[in-house]
Enzyme design. Structure first.
Site, mmCIF file in Angstrom:
data_model
loop_
_atom_site.group_PDB
_atom_site.id
_atom_site.type_symbol
_atom_site.label_atom_id
_atom_site.label_comp_id
_atom_site.label_asym_id
_atom_site.label_seq_id
_atom_site.Cartn_x
_atom_site.Cartn_y
_atom_site.Cartn_z
ATOM 1 N N LYS A 39 24.474 7.052 78.949
ATOM 2 C CA LYS A 39 24.949 6.935 80.232
ATOM 3 C C LYS A 39 24.825 8.201 81.273
ATOM 4 C CE LYS A 39 29.834 7.498 78.603
ATOM 5 N NZ LYS A 39 31.147 6.834 78.019
ATOM 6 N N ARG A 134 42.180 0.618 79.113
ATOM 7 C CA ARG A 134 41.014 0.482 80.040
ATOM 8 C C ARG A 134 40.439 -0.833 80.332
ATOM 9 N NH1 ARG A 134 36.345 5.307 79.718
ATOM 10 N NH2 ARG A 134 35.708 3.936 77.819
ATOM 11 N N TYR A 270 29.920 33.634 102.088
ATOM 12 C CA TYR A 270 31.123 33.012 102.934
ATOM 13 C C TYR A 270 32.449 33.701 102.406
ATOM 14 C CZ TYR A 270 27.639 29.300 104.066
ATOM 15 O OH TYR A 270 26.634 28.785 104.586
ATOM 16 N N MET A 317 25.680 26.411 98.967
ATOM 17 C CA MET A 317 24.932 25.197 98.658
ATOM 18 C C MET A 317 23.989 25.302 97.902
ATOM 19 S SD MET A 317 24.025 22.185 101.254
ATOM 20 C CE MET A 317 25.413 21.914 101.966
HETATM 21 C C1 LIG Z 1 31.340 7.531 76.933
HETATM 22 C C2 LIG Z 1 31.423 6.301 75.730
HETATM 23 C C3 LIG Z 1 31.185 6.762 74.424
HETATM 24 C C4 LIG Z 1 30.465 7.942 74.128
HETATM 25 O O1 LIG Z 1 31.321 9.110 73.918
HETATM 26 P P1 LIG Z 1 31.143 10.438 73.544
HETATM 27 O O2 LIG Z 1 32.632 10.971 73.444
HETATM 28 O O3 LIG Z 1 30.298 11.116 74.556
HETATM 29 O O4 LIG Z 1 30.533 10.245 72.416
HETATM 30 C C5 LIG Z 1 31.171 5.670 73.442
HETATM 31 N N1 LIG Z 1 32.067 4.630 73.654
HETATM 32 C C6 LIG Z 1 32.319 4.230 75.022
HETATM 33 C C7 LIG Z 1 33.104 3.023 75.099
HETATM 34 C C8 LIG Z 1 32.197 5.347 75.963
HETATM 35 O O5 LIG Z 1 32.889 4.942 77.203
#
Ligand SMILES: *Cc1c(COP(=O)(O)O)cnc(C)c1O
Length: 386
Positions: A39, A134, A270, A317
């Site tokens: 991700k 969650r 700045y 920036m």
């Molecule tokens: C982000 C995430 C992971 C990976 O987590 P890490 O701590 O980066 O290994 C695994 N499972 C779920 C559900 C996540 O949201």
């Protein structure tokens, strides 16, 4: 958003090292399957290139991303392994999930009960809420009902039953207790439901590293993400095990774009918050908070020719000033994260300086920083060709 390919600020990403880390964590946990979490564009390293390297080497059995567009990016890049999208999704894009063979997450019984008719097979992962609060099921009867619905709908195919730990990266007594509670909750909710244990997925990076011998945790399919970068994912809270051999995967560099003499007492940047402590040279480098080098990095340092030099004045920036110990030629390399000679700035150090976690540092590194891929795998998959 354009990547600044002509600007000498770049990130190097070693695909061999990333692949090694994934293989190493598989050995460490004795996992059957590895679902590489990519991700946030592979935690800022480049999801497509990492995925290609992992597919090429069979280091991963599936990819995990945070949204449908990240999944489609991988499919469009020609990746064929299963891709699982985390998080709760409404029904509007179900067809895209089905057509592209992308696994969707089931956040609740309600979601499953109101699922519209499907035109093909939908792969699903059942989220179990053991304490993250969650998404996911937190009631054993509802899980049993969900299991029945899945078994009686020929268009549904169960990809995984999973949970996520909230405190596996922390050494405090409170965190250990909370981890135990979640492990117990998993037993109560899932273990006697009759699911195929091969579908269980419980371990992110920290759970894989520090809970690898816990008999309550299934390592049938691990989900490491941040660990792919080879960093300490507890931000120094827990020591990395000595026998877990991870490699550093990325570095961030820039160059001196301008070097000028500045008199003692002259203010910089700045707010004129800092002045030159003595007569000397100041270099300007082409990166700033729009690259993810946030204003809170004021006063930190970069490495030039093996020596640390302090960032002086506010980070702007697109440009940042550094105080030099002598005059250096324009074009001299500056290391923001990485090693130069005997000096090293780690992502962990940057995170510590910024009062945050490595994940935030890495995922904040902007898309406009060009990524350059290194290692044999970069050649094999043509990582720098597109
Ligand atoms: C982000 C995430 C992971 C990976 O987590 P890490 O701590 O980066 O290994 C695994 N499972 C779920 C559900 C996540 O949201």
């Amino acid at each position: 958003m354009v990547t600044a390919i002509h600007r000498p600020t770049w990130m190097s990403v070693n695909l061999d090292a990333a692949t090694h880390n994934l293989q190493e964590i598989k050995k460490w946990t004795k996992a059957d399957k590895v679902y590489a979490v990519l991700k946030a564009d592979g935690y800022g390293l480049g999801a497509v290139q990492l995925a290609k390297a992992f597919q090429e080497t069979a280091a991963a059995d599936a990819f995990v991303v945070s949204n449908l567009d990240e999944a489609l990016e991988l499919r469009r890049a020609g990746l064929i392994l299963p891709i699982w999208v985390l998080g709760a999704w409404d029904y509007s894009d179900l067809t895209l999930f089905v057509q592209n063979n992308i696994v969707i997450t089931v956040p609740s019984l309600d979601w499953l009960m109101h699922l519209p008719a499907l035109a093909g097979t939908l792969k699903i992962s059942l989220a179990i809420d053991t304490g993250m609060t969650r998404i996911g099921f937190d009631d054993a009867d509802q899980i049993a009902q969900a299991k029945k619905i899945i078994e009686t709908n020929p268009r549904l195919e169960l990809f995984s039953v999973y949970t996520h730990f909230a405190t596996s990266d922390d050494a405090s007594a409170h965190s250990k207790k909370y981890f135990d509670q979640q492990a117990v909750r998993w037993q109560q909710l899932v273990v006697n439901q009759g699911f195929d244990p091969k579908l269980f997925s419980m371990a992110n990076s920290a759970t894989s590293i520090w809970h690898n011998t816990d008999p309550r945790i299934s390592f049938a399919a691990i989900r490491p993400g941040q660990l792919i970068s080879g960093v300490n994912v507890s931000n120094g809270d827990l020591p990395m095990p000595q026998k877990l051999f991870l490699e550093r995967v990325f570095a961030v560099y820039s160059q001196l774009a301008d070097v000028r003499f500045v008199k003692k007492g002259q203010a910089l940047s700045y707010g004129a918050t800092e002045t030159m402590p003595e007569d000397g040279y100041v270099a300007t480098m082409p990166f700033g908070y729009n690259d993810g080098w946030l204003r809170r990095m004021q006063g930190s340092s970069v490495i030039i020719e093996g020596k640390r030099m302090p960032i002086l004045g506010r980070i702007t920036m697109d440009q940042t000033m550094v105080k030099l110990d002598k005059k250096y030629p324009i074009g001299t390399r500056a290391t923001l994260i990485g090693k130069d000679g005997k000096e090293q700035i780690t992502a962990e150090e940057v995170a510590h300086y910024s009062h945050t976690i490595v994940d935030e540092i890495q995922t904040t590194l902007a898309p406009r920083i060009k990524r350059i891929y290194t290692g044999d795998l970069a050649e094999i998959i043509g990582a720098n060709n597109g």
